[in-house]
Design a protein around this motif. Structure first.
Motif, PDB file in Angstrom:
ATOM      1  N   LEU A  97     -12.073   3.710  -1.324  1.00  0.00           N
ATOM      2  CA  LEU A  97     -12.408   4.211   0.012  1.00  0.00           C
ATOM      3  C   LEU A  97     -13.327   3.239   0.755  1.00  0.00           C
ATOM      4  CD1 LEU A  97     -12.988   7.988  -0.802  1.00  0.00           C
ATOM      5  CD2 LEU A  97     -11.014   6.953   0.331  1.00  0.00           C
ATOM      6  N   SER A  98     -14.243   2.623   0.033  1.00  0.00           N
ATOM      7  CA  SER A  98     -15.121   1.628   0.644  1.00  0.00           C
ATOM      8  C   SER A  98     -14.315   0.455   1.179  1.00  0.00           C
ATOM      9  CB  SER A  98     -16.147   1.147  -0.381  1.00  0.00           C
ATOM     10  OG  SER A  98     -16.926   0.097   0.144  1.00  0.00           O
ATOM     11  N   GLU A  99     -13.339  -0.007   0.381  1.00  0.00           N
ATOM     12  CA  GLU A  99     -12.482  -1.121   0.796  1.00  0.00           C
ATOM     13  C   GLU A  99     -11.673  -0.743   2.028  1.00  0.00           C
ATOM     14  OE1 GLU A  99     -12.011  -4.851   0.456  1.00  0.00           O
ATOM     15  OE2 GLU A  99     -12.575  -3.998  -1.490  1.00  0.00           O
ATOM     16  N   LEU A 100     -11.143   0.474   2.054  1.00  0.00           N
ATOM     17  CA  LEU A 100     -10.367   0.929   3.202  1.00  0.00           C
ATOM     18  C   LEU A 100     -11.233   1.009   4.450  1.00  0.00           C
ATOM     19  CD1 LEU A 100      -8.251   3.703   1.435  1.00  0.00           C
ATOM     20  CD2 LEU A 100      -7.439   1.469   2.236  1.00  0.00           C
TER      21      LEU A 100
ATOM     22  N   ILE B 227       0.833  -1.198   0.000  1.00  0.00           N
ATOM     23  CA  ILE B 227       0.000   0.000   0.000  1.00  0.00           C
ATOM     24  C   ILE B 227       0.874   1.256   0.000  1.00  0.00           C
ATOM     25  CG2 ILE B 227      -1.707   1.324   1.320  1.00  0.00           C
ATOM     26  CD1 ILE B 227      -2.831  -1.352   2.325  1.00  0.00           C
ATOM     27  N   SER B 228       1.908   1.254   0.827  1.00  0.00           N
ATOM     28  CA  SER B 228       2.800   2.414   0.881  1.00  0.00           C
ATOM     29  C   SER B 228       3.601   2.574  -0.398  1.00  0.00           C
ATOM     30  CB  SER B 228       3.758   2.272   2.075  1.00  0.00           C
ATOM     31  OG  SER B 228       3.050   2.211   3.301  1.00  0.00           O
ATOM     32  N   GLN B 229       4.096   1.465  -0.940  1.00  0.00           N
ATOM     33  CA  GLN B 229       4.931   1.492  -2.136  1.00  0.00           C
ATOM     34  C   GLN B 229       4.156   1.924  -3.366  1.00  0.00           C
ATOM     35  OE1 GLN B 229       8.360   0.122  -2.329  1.00  0.00           O
ATOM     36  NE2 GLN B 229       8.430   1.031  -4.365  1.00  0.00           N
ATOM     37  N   HIS B 230       2.895   1.468  -3.455  1.00  0.00           N
ATOM     38  CA  HIS B 230       2.093   1.728  -4.656  1.00  0.00           C
ATOM     39  C   HIS B 230       0.825   2.514  -4.290  1.00  0.00           C
ATOM     40  CE1 HIS B 230       4.746  -0.980  -6.842  1.00  0.00           C
ATOM     41  NE2 HIS B 230       4.579  -1.862  -5.877  1.00  0.00           N
ATOM     42  N   GLY B 231       1.026   3.552  -3.490  1.00  0.00           N
ATOM     43  CA  GLY B 231      -0.103   4.336  -2.997  1.00  0.00           C
ATOM     44  C   GLY B 231      -0.907   5.042  -4.066  1.00  0.00           C
ATOM     45  N   SER B 232      -0.374   5.131  -5.283  1.00  0.00           N
ATOM     46  CA  SER B 232      -1.122   5.775  -6.364  1.00  0.00           C
ATOM     47  C   SER B 232      -1.869   4.780  -7.236  1.00  0.00           C
ATOM     48  CB  SER B 232      -0.165   6.580  -7.249  1.00  0.00           C
ATOM     49  OG  SER B 232       0.818   5.735  -7.828  1.00  0.00           O
ATOM     50  N   SER B 233      -1.686   3.489  -6.969  1.00  0.00           N
ATOM     51  CA  SER B 233      -2.363   2.450  -7.750  1.00  0.00           C
ATOM     52  C   SER B 233      -3.633   2.005  -7.037  1.00  0.00           C
ATOM     53  CB  SER B 233      -1.435   1.246  -7.963  1.00  0.00           C
ATOM     54  OG  SER B 233      -2.154   0.157  -8.521  1.00  0.00           O
ATOM     55  N   ALA B 234      -4.763   2.354  -7.590  1.00  0.00           N
ATOM     56  CA  ALA B 234      -6.038   2.017  -6.959  1.00  0.00           C
ATOM     57  C   ALA B 234      -6.201   0.514  -6.783  1.00  0.00           C
ATOM     58  CB  ALA B 234      -7.194   2.578  -7.796  1.00  0.00           C
ATOM     59  N   GLU B 235      -5.826  -0.255  -7.809  1.00  0.00           N
ATOM     60  CA  GLU B 235      -6.024  -1.702  -7.743  1.00  0.00           C
ATOM     61  C   GLU B 235      -5.138  -2.350  -6.690  1.00  0.00           C
ATOM     62  OE1 GLU B 235      -8.265  -3.797  -9.157  1.00  0.00           O
ATOM     63  OE2 GLU B 235      -9.208  -1.879  -9.617  1.00  0.00           O
ATOM     64  N   VAL B 236      -3.881  -1.899  -6.592  1.00  0.00           N
ATOM     65  CA  VAL B 236      -2.990  -2.472  -5.592  1.00  0.00           C
ATOM     66  C   VAL B 236      -3.471  -2.131  -4.182  1.00  0.00           C
ATOM     67  CG1 VAL B 236      -0.652  -2.408  -4.612  1.00  0.00           C
ATOM     68  CG2 VAL B 236      -0.966  -2.541  -7.091  1.00  0.00           C
ATOM     69  N   VAL B 237      -3.818  -0.872  -3.953  1.00  0.00           N
ATOM     70  CA  VAL B 237      -4.295  -0.463  -2.629  1.00  0.00           C
ATOM     71  C   VAL B 237      -5.556  -1.235  -2.257  1.00  0.00           C
ATOM     72  CG1 VAL B 237      -5.283   1.458  -1.311  1.00  0.00           C
ATOM     73  CG2 VAL B 237      -3.251   1.822  -2.733  1.00  0.00           C
ATOM     74  N   ARG B 238      -6.451  -1.339  -3.200  1.00  0.00           N
ATOM     75  CA  ARG B 238      -7.705  -2.038  -2.924  1.00  0.00           C
ATOM     76  C   ARG B 238      -7.469  -3.513  -2.612  1.00  0.00           C
ATOM     77  NH1 ARG B 238     -12.999  -1.260  -6.801  1.00  0.00           N
ATOM     78  NH2 ARG B 238     -14.513  -2.325  -5.476  1.00  0.00           N
ATOM     79  N   MET B 239      -6.628  -4.178  -3.398  1.00  0.00           N
ATOM     80  CA  MET B 239      -6.374  -5.600  -3.179  1.00  0.00           C
ATOM     81  C   MET B 239      -5.585  -5.844  -1.905  1.00  0.00           C
ATOM     82  SD  MET B 239      -7.070  -8.604  -4.224  1.00  0.00           S
ATOM     83  CE  MET B 239      -7.850  -8.092  -5.774  1.00  0.00           C
TER      84      MET B 239
ATOM     85  N   ALA C  47      -6.006   6.618   1.871  1.00  0.00           N
ATOM     86  CA  ALA C  47      -7.311   7.179   1.505  1.00  0.00           C
ATOM     87  C   ALA C  47      -7.196   8.585   0.930  1.00  0.00           C
ATOM     88  CB  ALA C  47      -8.230   7.184   2.728  1.00  0.00           C
ATOM     89  N   LYS C  48      -6.173   9.318   1.360  1.00  0.00           N
ATOM     90  CA  LYS C  48      -6.026  10.709   0.906  1.00  0.00           C
ATOM     91  C   LYS C  48      -5.757  10.812  -0.594  1.00  0.00           C
ATOM     92  CE  LYS C  48      -4.269  12.166   5.439  1.00  0.00           C
ATOM     93  NZ  LYS C  48      -3.115  12.690   6.196  1.00  0.00           N
ATOM     94  N   ALA C  49      -5.251   9.736  -1.187  1.00  0.00           N
ATOM     95  CA  ALA C  49      -4.943   9.769  -2.617  1.00  0.00           C
ATOM     96  C   ALA C  49      -6.138   9.391  -3.481  1.00  0.00           C
ATOM     97  CB  ALA C  49      -3.780   8.822  -2.916  1.00  0.00           C
ATOM     98  N   PHE C  50      -7.242   8.997  -2.833  1.00  0.00           N
ATOM     99  CA  PHE C  50      -8.381   8.495  -3.608  1.00  0.00           C
ATOM    100  C   PHE C  50      -9.695   9.135  -3.163  1.00  0.00           C
ATOM    101  CE2 PHE C  50      -5.156   5.147  -3.579  1.00  0.00           C
ATOM    102  CZ  PHE C  50      -5.000   4.949  -4.943  1.00  0.00           C
ATOM    103  N   THR C  51      -9.660  10.436  -3.007  1.00  0.00           N
ATOM    104  CA  THR C  51     -10.856  11.132  -2.526  1.00  0.00           C
ATOM    105  C   THR C  51     -12.035  10.989  -3.475  1.00  0.00           C
ATOM    106  OG1 THR C  51      -9.995  13.160  -3.547  1.00  0.00           O
ATOM    107  CG2 THR C  51      -9.542  12.813  -1.185  1.00  0.00           C
ATOM    108  N   ASP C  52     -11.777  10.689  -4.744  1.00  0.00           N
ATOM    109  CA  ASP C  52     -12.858  10.557  -5.721  1.00  0.00           C
ATOM    110  C   ASP C  52     -13.110   9.110  -6.130  1.00  0.00           C
ATOM    111  OD1 ASP C  52     -13.217  13.328  -5.828  1.00  0.00           O
ATOM    112  OD2 ASP C  52     -11.648  13.560  -7.346  1.00  0.00           O
ATOM    113  N   ASN C  53     -12.454   8.181  -5.462  1.00  0.00           N
ATOM    114  CA  ASN C  53     -12.605   6.768  -5.820  1.00  0.00           C
ATOM    115  C   ASN C  53     -13.364   6.049  -4.707  1.00  0.00           C
ATOM    116  OD1 ASN C  53     -12.205   3.968  -6.353  1.00  0.00           O
ATOM    117  ND2 ASN C  53     -10.380   4.458  -7.563  1.00  0.00           N
TER     118      ASN C  53
END
Length: 467
Positions: free
Chosen positions: A267-270, A203-215, A257-263
């Motif tokens: 955010l639901s997964e988090l 999550i920290s390494q790929h904080g801009s990747s929605a799919e990685v953070v979500r998974m 979560a701060k990187a995905f305010t519109d996703n």
């Protein structure tokens, strides 16, 4: 769902018999076979419900397509023919993704060792490894028992060695998640082997990747599950503490979560994962201090039209409200009105009604000052409307009864207004219809000042009644 099992060959023979003996068309033959076995209580969830290709000219039985694909993959692996692997892996993955029955048939016929060998052969070929891991993930979906120690080591090594590669990380995370869902042994083995820092690190390494953070968030949440019926006592609570105390999980998730305010999906997964980590009072407070409550309230307000998001946020708020001090922060943030709005807006959704009533119930517990806020905001009315909308949903009825009880337990002056809304007949109906509601419904009626008759239970002995 039936509890009896049959072999794929038994089903195939029944279909063929319908075709040859009763002159049925293939589709009709399959439907008839399904009806026949299901009427006998047979579980067909792992059975491929399709016509097997006809026998060859020499009378040899043909195989289902996924087994033919598996044979081709097996030959490519045995011959170490890397050039053939992409086509066979792609075909097997596509067929595995179609349905569990296909995956199950392949799994029973040696698919796992073949795919694992393909992963090992692909270790030095980045694109081929991605494809092999994708196929492994498709095969493990619903079949975590297939994974062995060699597979676990391969996944851990892949996540460590390719931690900077977002696509490779995502492929490995999918495998880990499927391998740990409903499988306590795999969860504990992965945790002992050091999977948790790899998940938070992804999550920290790929904080801009929605799919990685979500998974990765989803995989972390699975580590806190207690969903393996074969294990009486799991390590869900211990894993949650390790994620928070040893791996800084709360900060990692909230920062992400701060990187995905519109996703809303991320955010639901988090939110769902944070709710699983709210296992201690101090963890709940930490989530608030780190800004988690702020983004949850904003998410609930902004995504009211998305039921899946609403349900996850309500569950997270419910979990946070286990801390009495955090209750004040939740009410102060204006969440009460949003929870009531969510129930009213999604009145036809029993899960949202249940979670909404449960969240309000927690906010009212031991907090008379909150009861007035909930009442003024229409919380009691929303709960009663939910009871009317879902008379057969025991979870909705139970949470609504508990909410009513908590509203009046320390605020007796609210009893009259709640009774005026029609609470008594609805609670009495819930008590009569659902045995699991008996205690909470009786307590709600008692605290509302209603006359409560104890339910009599027949013990089976003449002249003996138990209350």
């Amino acid at each position: 769902m039936g509890s009896k099992q049959i072999a794929q060959e038994t089903f195939d023979d029944a279909v063929q018999e319908n075709i040859t003996e009763f002159e049925m068309e293939p589709e009709e033959a399959v439907r008839e076979a399904v009806l026949q076995f299901e009427s006998q209580g047979v579980d067909l969830s792992n059975i491929v419900k399709a016509v097997r290709p006809p026998a060859s000219e020499n009378g040899q039985r043909q195989k289902h397509q996924i087994l033919l694909t598996l044979e081709c993959l097996g030959r490519a692996v045995a011959e170490q023919d890397v050039a053939q692997l992409p086509e066979q892996l792609s075909a097997l993955a596509a067929q595995c993704k179609e349905q569990l029955a296909f995956r199950s048939l392949a799994g029973r016929n040696g698919a796992y060792p073949a795919v694992l060998s393909a992963c090992q052969l692909a270790a030095g070929h980045r694109d081929l490894l991605l494809q092999a891991l994708s196929t492994l993930a498709a095969l493990l979906d619903g079949q975590p028992d297939l994974l062995d120690g060699t597979g676990q080591e391969l996944l851990l090594r892949s996540l460590r060695e390719r931690r900077e590669d977002a696509e490779a990380t995502l492929a490995g995370l999918r495998c880990v998640r499927h391998a740990c869902l409903k499988h306590e042994h795999n969860r504990q083995a992965f945790v002992r082997a050091g999977i948790l820092p790899l998940l938070t690190g992804a999550i920290s390494q790929h904080g801009s990747s929605a799919e990685v953070v979500r998974m990765a968030a989803s995989a972390l949440r699975v580590m806190t599950f207690d969903d393996d019926i074969r294990v009486p006592f799991g390590h869900a609570h211990d894993h949650a503490k390790m994620i928070v105390l040893e791996n800084d999980g709360l900060r990692v998730l909230i920062e992400a979560a701060k990187a995905f305010t519109d996703n809303s999906g991320v955010l639901s997964e988090l939110c769902a994962t944070l709710s699983r980590l709210s296992v201690r009072n101090e963890f709940c407070q930490d989530i608030v201090d780190l800004g988690g409550l702020t983004f949850m309230v904003a998410l609930l307000a902004d995504c009211m039209e998305h039921p899946d998001v609403v349900r996850q946020v309500l569950g997270a708020i419910r979990a946070l409200a286990g801390n009495d001090d955090v209750k004040d922060a939740i009410v102060g943030a204006g969440a009460t009105e949003l929870i009531v709005l969510a129930i009213s807006h999604h009145l036809g959704n029993p899960q949202i009604c249940e979670q909404g009533c449960a969240a309000l119930c927690m906010l009212a517990l031991r907090k008379p000052e909150h009861c007035s806020v909930i009442m003024e905001g229409g919380g009691a009315l929303a709960a009663l409307q939910a009871m009317k909308a879902h008379p057969r949903e025991v979870a909705v009825q139970k949470q609504a009864c508990m909410l009513i009880r908590n509203l009046v337990a320390r605020s007796r002056e609210l009893s009259g207004p709640i009774l005026a809304l029609g609470a008594e007949p609805l609670i009495s109906e819930a008590r009569a219809a659902h045995r699991d509601c008996d205690d909470v419904a009786r307590a709600a009626l008692r605290d509302l000042g209603c006359k409560v008759e104890l339910r009599e239970l027949w013990t089976g002995q003449k002249g003996s009644l138990a209350q």
